[in-house]
Design an enzyme around this catalytic site. Structure first.
Site, mmCIF file in Angstrom:
data_model
loop_
_atom_site.group_PDB
_atom_site.id
_atom_site.type_symbol
_atom_site.label_atom_id
_atom_site.label_comp_id
_atom_site.label_asym_id
_atom_site.label_seq_id
_atom_site.Cartn_x
_atom_site.Cartn_y
_atom_site.Cartn_z
ATOM 1 N N ASP A 34 -3.704 -1.900 11.086
ATOM 2 C CA ASP A 34 -4.314 -2.174 9.969
ATOM 3 C C ASP A 34 -5.142 -3.262 10.636
ATOM 4 O O ASP A 34 -5.914 -3.888 10.761
ATOM 5 C CB ASP A 34 -3.517 -2.188 8.992
ATOM 6 C CG ASP A 34 -3.325 -1.792 8.049
ATOM 7 O OD1 ASP A 34 -2.047 -1.399 6.971
ATOM 8 O OD2 ASP A 34 -3.428 -0.497 8.442
ATOM 9 N N LEU A 84 -8.217 -5.794 -0.942
ATOM 10 C CA LEU A 84 -8.142 -8.286 -0.939
ATOM 11 C C LEU A 84 -9.212 -8.031 0.355
ATOM 12 O O LEU A 84 -8.466 -7.138 1.382
ATOM 13 C CB LEU A 84 -7.260 -8.271 -0.672
ATOM 14 C CG LEU A 84 -5.725 -8.204 -2.015
ATOM 15 C CD1 LEU A 84 -4.879 -7.998 -1.941
ATOM 16 C CD2 LEU A 84 -6.689 -8.956 -3.251
ATOM 17 N N GLU A 114 2.270 -13.767 -4.337
ATOM 18 C CA GLU A 114 3.510 -12.130 -4.529
ATOM 19 C C GLU A 114 3.402 -11.842 -2.828
ATOM 20 O O GLU A 114 2.749 -11.998 -2.163
ATOM 21 C CB GLU A 114 2.440 -11.155 -5.360
ATOM 22 C CG GLU A 114 2.012 -11.427 -6.500
ATOM 23 C CD GLU A 114 1.207 -10.506 -7.508
ATOM 24 O OE1 GLU A 114 0.346 -9.393 -6.840
ATOM 25 O OE2 GLU A 114 0.923 -10.949 -8.542
ATOM 26 N N LYS A 116 3.251 -8.804 -0.210
ATOM 27 C CA LYS A 116 2.071 -7.588 -0.526
ATOM 28 C C LYS A 116 3.153 -6.214 0.059
ATOM 29 O O LYS A 116 3.097 -6.507 1.765
ATOM 30 C CB LYS A 116 0.758 -7.784 0.781
ATOM 31 C CG LYS A 116 -0.530 -6.761 0.056
ATOM 32 C CD LYS A 116 -1.120 -7.612 1.621
ATOM 33 C CE LYS A 116 -2.348 -6.291 1.453
ATOM 34 N NZ LYS A 116 -2.048 -4.936 1.768
ATOM 35 N N ASP A 118 3.920 -2.745 1.265
ATOM 36 C CA ASP A 118 3.168 -1.917 2.777
ATOM 37 C C ASP A 118 3.953 -0.542 1.562
ATOM 38 O O ASP A 118 4.275 0.289 1.760
ATOM 39 C CB ASP A 118 3.792 -1.995 4.012
ATOM 40 C CG ASP A 118 2.661 -1.123 4.629
ATOM 41 O OD1 ASP A 118 1.763 -1.070 4.229
ATOM 42 O OD2 ASP A 118 2.985 -0.693 5.858
ATOM 43 N N GLU A 174 1.784 -0.734 -6.652
ATOM 44 C CA GLU A 174 1.818 -0.855 -5.471
ATOM 45 C C GLU A 174 2.742 0.132 -5.989
ATOM 46 O O GLU A 174 4.669 0.136 -5.433
ATOM 47 C CB GLU A 174 2.603 -1.306 -4.563
ATOM 48 C CG GLU A 174 1.961 -0.899 -3.268
ATOM 49 C CD GLU A 174 1.145 -1.781 -3.008
ATOM 50 O OE1 GLU A 174 -0.120 -1.413 -3.589
ATOM 51 O OE2 GLU A 174 0.114 -0.363 -1.705
ATOM 52 N N TYR A 226 1.582 -5.387 -10.398
ATOM 53 C CA TYR A 226 1.014 -6.433 -10.456
ATOM 54 C C TYR A 226 -0.283 -6.589 -11.212
ATOM 55 O O TYR A 226 -1.123 -7.806 -10.709
ATOM 56 C CB TYR A 226 1.232 -6.971 -8.467
ATOM 57 C CG TYR A 226 0.161 -5.556 -7.858
ATOM 58 C CD1 TYR A 226 -0.739 -5.443 -8.042
ATOM 59 C CD2 TYR A 226 1.246 -5.191 -6.843
ATOM 60 C CE1 TYR A 226 -1.356 -4.155 -7.353
ATOM 61 C CE2 TYR A 226 0.527 -4.340 -6.420
ATOM 62 C CZ TYR A 226 -0.900 -3.931 -6.290
ATOM 63 O OH TYR A 226 -0.989 -3.005 -6.248
ATOM 64 N N LYS A 314 -1.805 -12.464 6.297
ATOM 65 C CA LYS A 314 -1.257 -10.889 6.396
ATOM 66 C C LYS A 314 -0.318 -11.791 7.539
ATOM 67 O O LYS A 314 -1.268 -12.203 9.122
ATOM 68 C CB LYS A 314 -2.906 -10.009 7.346
ATOM 69 C CG LYS A 314 -2.804 -9.288 6.849
ATOM 70 C CD LYS A 314 -2.630 -7.763 6.166
ATOM 71 C CE LYS A 314 -3.077 -7.048 5.458
ATOM 72 N NZ LYS A 314 -3.606 -6.100 6.552
ATOM 73 N N CYS A 408 19.683 10.699 40.876
ATOM 74 C CA CYS A 408 20.679 9.263 40.295
ATOM 75 C C CYS A 408 18.942 8.825 40.657
ATOM 76 O O CYS A 408 18.732 9.049 42.318
ATOM 77 C CB CYS A 408 21.441 9.013 40.378
ATOM 78 S SG CYS A 408 21.372 7.151 40.000
ATOM 79 N N CYS A 411 20.709 6.272 43.393
ATOM 80 C CA CYS A 411 22.363 6.666 44.454
ATOM 81 C C CYS A 411 22.131 7.456 44.904
ATOM 82 O O CYS A 411 22.111 7.417 46.249
ATOM 83 C CB CYS A 411 23.582 6.077 43.914
ATOM 84 S SG CYS A 411 24.067 7.505 42.604
ATOM 85 N N CYS A 426 24.403 10.012 35.827
ATOM 86 C CA CYS A 426 24.488 10.316 36.970
ATOM 87 C C CYS A 426 25.884 10.275 37.046
ATOM 88 O O CYS A 426 26.965 9.238 36.707
ATOM 89 C CB CYS A 426 24.245 8.386 37.973
ATOM 90 S SG CYS A 426 25.091 8.576 39.277
ATOM 91 N N CYS A 431 27.987 4.172 41.613
ATOM 92 C CA CYS A 431 26.550 3.827 41.827
ATOM 93 C C CYS A 431 26.042 2.549 41.415
ATOM 94 O O CYS A 431 26.817 2.016 40.473
ATOM 95 C CB CYS A 431 25.754 4.971 40.528
ATOM 96 S SG CYS A 431 24.314 4.111 40.218
HETATM 97 S S1 IVH Z 1 -3.795 -7.355 -6.098
HETATM 98 C C1 IVH Z 1 -7.944 -6.524 -6.841
HETATM 99 N N1 IVH Z 1 -0.925 -7.556 -4.808
HETATM 100 O O1 IVH Z 1 -2.714 -4.074 -0.856
HETATM 101 C C2 IVH Z 1 -6.605 -6.856 -5.995
HETATM 102 N N2 IVH Z 1 -2.035 -5.776 -4.317
HETATM 103 O O2 IVH Z 1 -5.501 -4.655 1.068
HETATM 104 C C3 IVH Z 1 -6.135 -5.898 -5.498
HETATM 105 N N3 IVH Z 1 -0.789 -4.736 -2.562
HETATM 106 O O3 IVH Z 1 -5.637 -2.592 -2.577
HETATM 107 C C4 IVH Z 1 -4.385 -6.056 -5.214
HETATM 108 N N4 IVH Z 1 1.091 -5.719 -2.810
HETATM 109 O O4 IVH Z 1 -3.068 -1.181 -2.408
HETATM 110 C C5 IVH Z 1 -2.171 -6.904 -5.152
HETATM 111 N N5 IVH Z 1 0.846 -7.631 -4.664
HETATM 112 C C6 IVH Z 1 0.185 -7.270 -4.702
HETATM 113 C C7 IVH Z 1 0.036 -6.242 -3.763
HETATM 114 C C8 IVH Z 1 -1.252 -5.877 -3.199
HETATM 115 C C9 IVH Z 1 -0.102 -4.191 -2.091
HETATM 116 C C10 IVH Z 1 -2.387 -3.574 -1.851
HETATM 117 C C11 IVH Z 1 -2.877 -2.720 -2.823
HETATM 118 C C12 IVH Z 1 -4.526 -2.973 -2.369
HETATM 119 C C13 IVH Z 1 -4.114 -3.356 -1.756
HETATM 120 C C14 IVH Z 1 -4.711 -4.527 -0.882
#
Ligand code: IVH
Length: 666
Positions: A34, A84, A114, A116, A118, A174, A226, A314, A408, A411, A426, A431
């Site tokens: 990413d 985001l 919050e 984020k 994956d 998510e 969220y 990030k 090997c 040796c 080996c 060795c």
């Molecule tokens: S808020 C307009 N909160 O990250 C606000 N997104 O890179 C939209 N994601 O599309 C999202 N954890 O799929 C929000 N605590 C969180 C999140 C979150 C993961 C993901 C979500 C979003 C992507 C953006």
């Protein structure tokens, strides 16, 4: 840059980004991390900002990218599911804060922070409290209807809690796959010869988009919510209250959500999660910072693709692509030949990665790696770096196949692969590579913990023929060490002291330090406790060994074959002579606990064996050489050279009578 060059670079970037979009959104099979993708987009955005007249009509910045799959019915999101904006440094986050404050004309701002996760963004619609639809984000405007699969996730309520304020709503969140689940799934896939999921996002996306809901149901998926994006009832006035309302309705809301009054506090919190993130049972790729007040959110509004009231921070990427320069073969302490990837140095998760183990020849074949490939490298948590896969589309045709040598590389002896084993070994126990690795293991922290004796010193000691096995370490002198490169007077003394101090380590340490196959630190502890002494262990049959809890036939067999080798028996004997503990301390806490005795000369009132027993019965130990660990030297009739050495080392000397008093025999 000339206009022509700008145009050419823009074209290049647009093509590259579009290619990655297809790989990521449509095929769930990204070729770059990413972070690398974001960097390409950032570069394109910067060029477009400078030359707005030159923006290409098909630039990915001109639309919200992505394409839903054809197989699922499409659903239009009434409110677009935006993405985001990203930030990668405290400064960028401070800039975000400054923008927010400016737009709000200096109003007080509170932030909700919050994790984020994956995973895969989803939107759920509840009508009168009943779950009626679940959709993926898709391109943000149109997503895929994956209701049936969503319903297979047991933590997602099919009906909102009665009495909750939420009745007809759309919530967003998510879907993700916990780390454990992903590991299990990938193991199963490996066994079936199926391609592995490179990260939890792909795994979640691949699972929720399974056309057969039974397949989706079998996948370990979870979800956190969220966003309350629509409600026919009263809308709360803060994001915090919206989260509470969702929680009250029975939706899973992350407990790791915090509120902060300043961006500095937000930054502190972010820093604390950078290491804590590894203790979560799911992966996060950053932190999301949101303005708490919904009125302020409304004031701030949106750009074409992102809210102005939220931003993602990030963490350094855990995946990067780099070039596989070579595959070298290393020889371990058991003779195992391990292919190691030599990588063009690349920063992954905050550290520079140059090497990654490829485990064995089958692994190289299974991953389909060729020397010269571009590869995706991953470092998850504290885990050692892994080569995830080759980027097949970037091949030029000049890549070379890797062949595991049948001799090997150190040796030249034959390297053979047993029928039921994945590794090739080996066969030469002498060795030099094996000797060195065994020594490094012996001195390592969890084994004999000999500080200062690391790979480079071991290299020299073996090359110069001073040390052939671990027992030789205990015979080293200052003169020996002073012959080595980079060893001065002081460091040679420190090394000798460290070697001397190791004599006192527990029997379990000694056992582990021997480097018996399959005997890890925990197994060594169990064995030391159960068998009590090296003598017992040496003479135990496989059946006896496998009766010890946690020891099976494989471990038992490995121990037996270790002691069946006369060279190993000789090593153990020499280590015993050097004074290492060959028995578990019987009387922990006895009056002589931790004290080490050495006898020289003949005792008049008892045999050496009886004297030793008397010491051990009180928790003490008996050594056979004068080392730093020795506390008392018992001098009998006609003492040997040890008496003189003990005097020069200023050891406490006990005459027979004083010794007898000490052990209560008079
Ligand atoms: S808020 C307009 N909160 O990250 C606000 N997104 O890179 C939209 N994601 O599309 C999202 N954890 O799929 C929000 N605590 C969180 C999140 C979150 C993961 C993901 C979500 C979003 C992507 C953006």
């Amino acid at each position: 840059m000339s206009e022509e060059k700008v145009r050419a670079r823009m074209r290049e970037l647009v093509d590259e980004i579009s290619h990655h979009d297809t790989k990521y959104f449509v095929e769930d099979n990204p070729e770059v991390s990413d972070y690398e993708y974001d960097m390409l987009v950032n570069e394109l955005r910067a060029l477009e900002a400078e030359h707005p007249d030159m923006i290409l009509p098909d630039s990915p910045t001109q639309r919200i990218s992505g394409k839903p799959l054809d197989e699922f019915p499409q659903v239009e999101h009434k409110v677009a599911m935006l993405s985001l904006g990203n930030s990668y440094s405290p400064d960028e986050l401070r800039e975000f804060d400054a923008r927010v404050r400016k737009w709000l004309g200096g109003e007080k701002v509170e932030y909700i922070v919050e994790l984020k996760i994956d995973g895969l963004g989803i939107a759920l619609v509840y009508k009168d409290g009943m779950l009626v639809r679940g959709a993926t984000r898709g391109d943000g405007r149109v997503g895929e209807d994956v209701t049936t699969n969503i319903k297979t996730i047991r933590s997602i309520p099919l009906r909102l809690k009665a009495g909750s304020l939420l009745r007809t709503v759309e919530v967003r969140g998510e879907v993700y796959m916990p780390t454990d689940g992903l590991r299990r799934l990938n193991k199963e896939r490996e066994a079936k010869g199926e391609p592995l999921f490179a990260n939890p996002r792909n795994a979640a996306a691949g699972s929720i988009r399974q056309l057969d809901p039974r397949m989706a149901a079998s996948r370990p998926l979870e979800a956190y919510f969220y966003t309350l994006s629509y409600s026919d009832g009263q809308i709360p006035d803060t994001h915090e209250k919206a989260l509470e309302a969702m929680k009250g309705a029975g939706l899973r809301v992350s407990p790791q959500t915090t509120k902060h009054q300043s961006i500095d506090k937000v930054l502190e919190h972010i820093a604390s999660w950078e290491t804590k993130r590894d203790s979560l049972d799911y992966e996060i790729d950053g932190i999301v910072v949101k303005v708490n007040s919904l009125a302020q959110q409304a004031k701030l509004g949106y750009t074409a693709k992102e809210p102005r009231w939220a931003i993602a921070y990030k963490y350094p990427p855990k995946q990067m692509t780099t070039k596989l320069l070579d595959i070298q073969v290393q020889v371990g302490r058991t003779g195992a030949l391990t292919p190691v990837a030599i990588l063009e140095p690349v920063g992954v998760g905050g550290v520079t990665v140059t090497h990654a183990t490829l485990h064995n020849e089958d692994e190289v074949r299974r991953k389909g790696l060729k020397i010269g490939d571009f590869v995706l490298v991953e470092r998850a948590g504290e885990v050692i770096p892994q080569v995830v896969k080759p980027i097949v589309d970037r091949r030029t045709g000049d890549e070379k196949e890797f062949r595991m040598p049948h001799t090997c590389p150190v040796c030249g002896s034959k390297a053979v692969r047993e029928e039921d084993e994945a590794v090739r070994r080996c066969v030469n126990a002498s060795c030099p590579a094996q000797i060195k690795e065994r020594l490094i293991h012996f001195c390592s922290r969890t084994a004999m913990d000999i500080e200062g004796v690391g790979p480079s010193l071991v290299d020299q000691l073996v090359e110069k023929g001073m040390v052939k096995d671990a027992s030789d370490l205990y015979g080293l002198t200052k003169d020996d060490l002073l012959q080595l490169e980079g060893i001065a007077d002081k460091s040679s003394q420190n090394i000798l002291d460290a070697i001397g101090a190791s004599v006192g380590r527990d029997f379990a340490n000694v056992l582990y330090a021997l480097g018996i196959r399959h005997v890890g630190r925990t197994t060594a502890d169990v064995l030391a406790e159960a068998m009590g002494s090296m003598d017992k262990l040496e003479s135990a049959s496989v059946e006896e060994l496998s009766r010890v809890e946690g020891i099976g036939l494989v471990v038992g067999g490995a121990i037996r074959s270790f002691f069946d080798d006369p060279r190993n028996r000789k090593l153990v004997e020499s280590l015993g002579k050097a004074g290492l503990r060959m028995e578990a301390t019987r009387k922990a806490g006895g009056p002589l606990s931790g004290k080490v005795f050495l006898f020289t000369g003949e005792l008049e009132s008892m045999s050496r064996a009886d004297a030793q027993e008397a010491v051990e019965a009180l928790g003490g130990r008996v050594a056979s050489n004068v080392t730093k660990a020795v506390d008392f030297v018992v001098v009998g009739r006609d003492p040997g050279s040890k008496a003189g050495k003990a005097k020069s080392m200023k050891k406490a000397i006990l005459e027979e009578r004083a010794f007898l008093e000490m052990v209560g025999k008079v």
